[in-house]
Every structure is written in C-alpha cells, then in structure tokens.
Enzyme design. Sequence first.
Site, PDB file in Angstrom:
ATOM      1  N   PHE A   1     -12.710   2.723  53.248  1.00  0.00           N
ATOM      2  CA  PHE A   1     -12.259   2.196  51.713  1.00  0.00           C
ATOM      3  C   PHE A   1     -12.913   1.766  51.287  1.00  0.00           C
ATOM      4  O   PHE A   1     -13.211   1.266  49.896  1.00  0.00           O
ATOM      5  CB  PHE A   1     -11.026   2.368  51.461  1.00  0.00           C
ATOM      6  CG  PHE A   1     -10.190   0.607  51.684  1.00  0.00           C
ATOM      7  CD1 PHE A   1      -9.943   0.104  50.272  1.00  0.00           C
ATOM      8  CD2 PHE A   1      -9.806   0.194  52.679  1.00  0.00           C
ATOM      9  CE1 PHE A   1      -9.646  -0.946  50.447  1.00  0.00           C
ATOM     10  CE2 PHE A   1      -9.616  -0.835  53.233  1.00  0.00           C
ATOM     11  CZ  PHE A   1      -9.201  -1.683  51.181  1.00  0.00           C
ATOM     12  N   LYS A   2     -13.628  -0.033  52.035  1.00  0.00           N
ATOM     13  CA  LYS A   2     -14.687  -0.456  51.474  1.00  0.00           C
ATOM     14  C   LYS A   2     -15.317  -0.505  51.060  1.00  0.00           C
ATOM     15  O   LYS A   2     -15.596  -1.271  49.729  1.00  0.00           O
ATOM     16  CB  LYS A   2     -14.556  -1.297  51.994  1.00  0.00           C
ATOM     17  CG  LYS A   2     -12.532  -2.562  53.066  1.00  0.00           C
ATOM     18  CD  LYS A   2     -12.199  -3.148  51.768  1.00  0.00           C
ATOM     19  CE  LYS A   2     -11.356  -3.776  52.255  1.00  0.00           C
ATOM     20  NZ  LYS A   2     -11.589  -4.738  53.975  1.00  0.00           N
ATOM     21  N   ASP A   3     -16.109   0.778  51.360  1.00  0.00           N
ATOM     22  CA  ASP A   3     -17.184   1.549  50.001  1.00  0.00           C
ATOM     23  C   ASP A   3     -17.122   1.389  48.791  1.00  0.00           C
ATOM     24  O   ASP A   3     -18.481   1.575  48.156  1.00  0.00           O
ATOM     25  CB  ASP A   3     -17.680   2.811  51.396  1.00  0.00           C
ATOM     26  CG  ASP A   3     -17.876   2.596  53.018  1.00  0.00           C
ATOM     27  OD1 ASP A   3     -18.758   1.364  52.554  1.00  0.00           O
ATOM     28  OD2 ASP A   3     -17.887   3.278  53.230  1.00  0.00           O
TER      29      ASP A   3
ATOM     30  N   THR B   1     -14.579  -4.913  55.088  1.00  0.00           N
ATOM     31  CA  THR B   1     -15.517  -5.679  54.337  1.00  0.00           C
ATOM     32  C   THR B   1     -17.030  -6.115  54.472  1.00  0.00           C
ATOM     33  O   THR B   1     -17.469  -5.683  53.988  1.00  0.00           O
ATOM     34  CB  THR B   1     -14.750  -6.374  53.990  1.00  0.00           C
ATOM     35  OG1 THR B   1     -13.338  -6.182  53.213  1.00  0.00           O
ATOM     36  CG2 THR B   1     -15.266  -7.587  52.977  1.00  0.00           C
TER      37      THR B   1
ATOM     38  N   LEU C   1     -17.375  -1.595  47.275  1.00  0.00           N
ATOM     39  CA  LEU C   1     -18.848  -2.897  47.909  1.00  0.00           C
ATOM     40  C   LEU C   1     -20.338  -2.459  48.057  1.00  0.00           C
ATOM     41  O   LEU C   1     -21.067  -2.490  47.187  1.00  0.00           O
ATOM     42  CB  LEU C   1     -18.332  -3.043  49.317  1.00  0.00           C
ATOM     43  CG  LEU C   1     -17.507  -3.985  49.260  1.00  0.00           C
ATOM     44  CD1 LEU C   1     -17.578  -4.008  50.405  1.00  0.00           C
ATOM     45  CD2 LEU C   1     -18.218  -5.600  48.455  1.00  0.00           C
TER      46      LEU C   1
END
Length: 466
Positions: free
Chosen positions: A111-113, A144, A116
């Site tokens: 989910f960090k994509d 992350t 980010l």
Amino acid sequence: MKYISTRGQVEPKGFIDTVLMGLADDGGLMVPEKVPTVSESTLQAWSKLSYIDLFLNIFALYVEDEIPADDLRQLAEKSYANFRHPEVAPVRQINDSLHIMELFHGPTFAFKDVALQFMGEFYSYISKKYGEVIHILGATSGDTGAAAIQGVRGKEGIKICILHPHNRVSKVQELQMTTVDDQNVLNLSVKGNFDDCQKIIKDLFADLPFKKQHHLRAINSINFVRILAQTVYYFYAYFRTQEAAAGRPINICVPSGNFGNIFSGFLAQKMGLPINKLIIATNENNILERFVKTGEYKPGDFRSTHSPSMDIQVASNFERYLYYFLNEDAAKVSAYMQQLQSEGQIVLSGADLEQVQQDFAAHGASNAECLDEIRKYKQQYDYLLDPHTACGIAAYELYNGDNEVCVTLATAHPAKFDEAIILCDIKQDFPAPIAALFDMPQYQTVIDHDQDEVVRQLESFYTLQV
C-alpha cells in the site's frame, strides 16, 4: 491553504514548504490550518470519478494555486501509470458484509506505493522546477523503504537513504530494497528494531542545522503529503462499496502500526466522508489497541511477529490524532508529548477515553490468530491474505456489527510474506518481479544502532557525485 505544527511553534507554511519541511521544525507534525469539508452534493459528484480524478479533486482542496492543475494531473498520471490494475486500488467483495480493497497493485506490491510513487514524482518535480537539492532520509519497518526507493531511484537531483531493522523485515522486503544498485540509493541495515531506526530519523530531523546543511527531506508518514495521498483511497473504497451496501453503514478496517494509515481515514472522516466505524488492526505490538481500550498510550516490550510491518511500539502519527482530540490546542499537545518523553506514557480516562472509543475500535491479533485467518479465508473463499491483512480480517470479524458492511484494507501482496504463508501449509506462486529478486545481488551496509555511525554514512554518501 496554510499548514501549521501540532506544537504551534512554526509559522504557517504553504503546501510545498510543508512537504519540504517534513517533520516540523519544533518537533511536531504539520497539519492543515483548517480541514476542508466536503458537502453531500460534492460527495455524490465524486462517487463516480476514476481514482486519478478523485485524487486530483481532493488534492486541489489542499494545494490550491501552488501547483498548476495541468502539472498536478501529469504527476498523478505518471505516479499510477505503472500500477498493475487500471483502478489503482480495486475493491473485491468477499461475502455479503466484507469487501477487501487491494492496495498492493503498485510496483513494490504494498500500500505504500499509493502514496510514495506520487511523492517520488513530486520531489522530482520540485527539484527540477525550483532547483532544490533533495536528500530523502527515512526509516522503514519493511514496505516504506522499498516503495520510496522505487519512487526515486535514478532520479536526477535526489538521493535517498533508508534505514531498516537488520533481519527484522521479510526476505522479500529486504530484497526489494537491497537489490537496487543505483548510485543515488543507500540502504543502511541497523542492528535494532524499527523504533530504533525511527528514533534516529526523528533526532536527525530535529537537529535543525544538520537538517538544513544536508537538505534533509522526509518520506515517512511524518510528511503530510503521505497522509493526504492515502486519504484518497478511503473515499474511493467508500464509493465503490456503496451500491453493495444498499444503505447499510460502511466501516473501514485498517492494519496500522505507525498510525499513519488509520489517521488518513480519520482525516477523510473529518472532511465529511460518512464512515461508520474506523477499526484499527494491530498485532502483538498492540500499543494502539491498548490506547483505545484503556486510554494508556505506553510503549511496551517489542515483539517480532508474522506481520513485521506493524512491529512498532512508538506510533509517530499518534500526535496528529492527539492534536484534533485536544481541539487543536497546540499547547496541550506539547504538554502531552513532553509528558510522554519524561514519564514514558500518556493516560486518558473518563469522558476523554469515551471520546477515543467513539473515534476508533481496535484489536491486536495474536500470531496464532493471524495464521488461522489466512488458512480460513484460503479454504472458505480461495482468497489468500497477507499476514497484515489477516490481522485486519480478525478485527473486522470482531467489530463489524449486524447489518453493517466493512471494507478491510489489504496492505500487501501475500508473496511479500511467504514466511507466514508457509506456516499455513499453503504454497503460493510468486509474481515474476518478486521471484526475480532471489537471483539478484544485494547492496546494503550493516551497522550498529548508533546515530553517529548513521551520520558518518550520510556525510560520505552526500559527498558522492551522482
């Protein structure tokens, strides 16, 4: 739109200056001076938008005139062009009461994509347009780091250093970071846990001369743009579930360790998204569960679990929630954070605790419970959960009421955590990009938990010509 610190000692800043500041110069976290609210008619209009158009409409409320609309659209389109699903974050219905939002279709399968990839493009935009030197410094509990590195690797005018806890992330998480051999990337593997890494980062950002000298920029969720980018998918999840909900209340269940992901949902709720319940899912590092149930915010003993991205005892975004809980009183926030530093805890009771329990429900899943959920959902629905999402499912099962619908956020692809999947006697096929990692050489520097050594590594890295 201006941004201020939760501790009240920073002059109001614009959006770009807020992003560049990261951690506020007074040690607090930056928040909007006023959270914009969205009317019912606007929500109705937004409900049919594509993910990117929804992103642009939400960001427009916070960016205003600082970034031309055409530039913002180009940044958003470029950020999500390499996602493997056209919806970016599709929602799958599992049964009558459960939907799962898959947030793992980005380049690093986590989910960090979602935030980010945009942050990488945005930093590149700032570097080129304003001639800014960008030295990104961050800590990761696993996801992350990989997403941040993927977002900026090879980009001109940007260097990135990521600290991760040595041997305390999954093998795939480690490989996604350390198989990158770009000259603008430095991986430091720290002998300690994530909280140790995060403390070094916060201390270096709090050293204002060092921060200014080396042009330090934040990639962690201490940076408000991370929070804002994640807020988008709460709106999208709600809209994509409305038809199946057929008027029933919609809850959202969120695996969360650092309080950033759940705070993004809290922000969406403050903007006017009618989420019924925000449910926090944690693991055996259950500081957030204890806070919601007892009012005690106190770091406990660190435990290694099957869901390592939530192996966190100090939730850095807790301060943002505290700011709104205290009716935006920066002086009270400062007093509470000083108390946390001096006494090691914050304790709420009575009406204050009741308010927290109105804002959230929370459950910390045990290691055994996590594995049980993985086995059960594979058997009953032929759906393979990663261990963090499995903790979320456990919380959904506990707190989703009769005649309610829940969207649980799937925060990572199960291939990133095969160590847990193997324990469930399940064999999975790895996506090709993950399978390829195991044949690639690694590039990382293993160091002791020592801030002075981190400084030495950074100063050497920053003098290299890229």
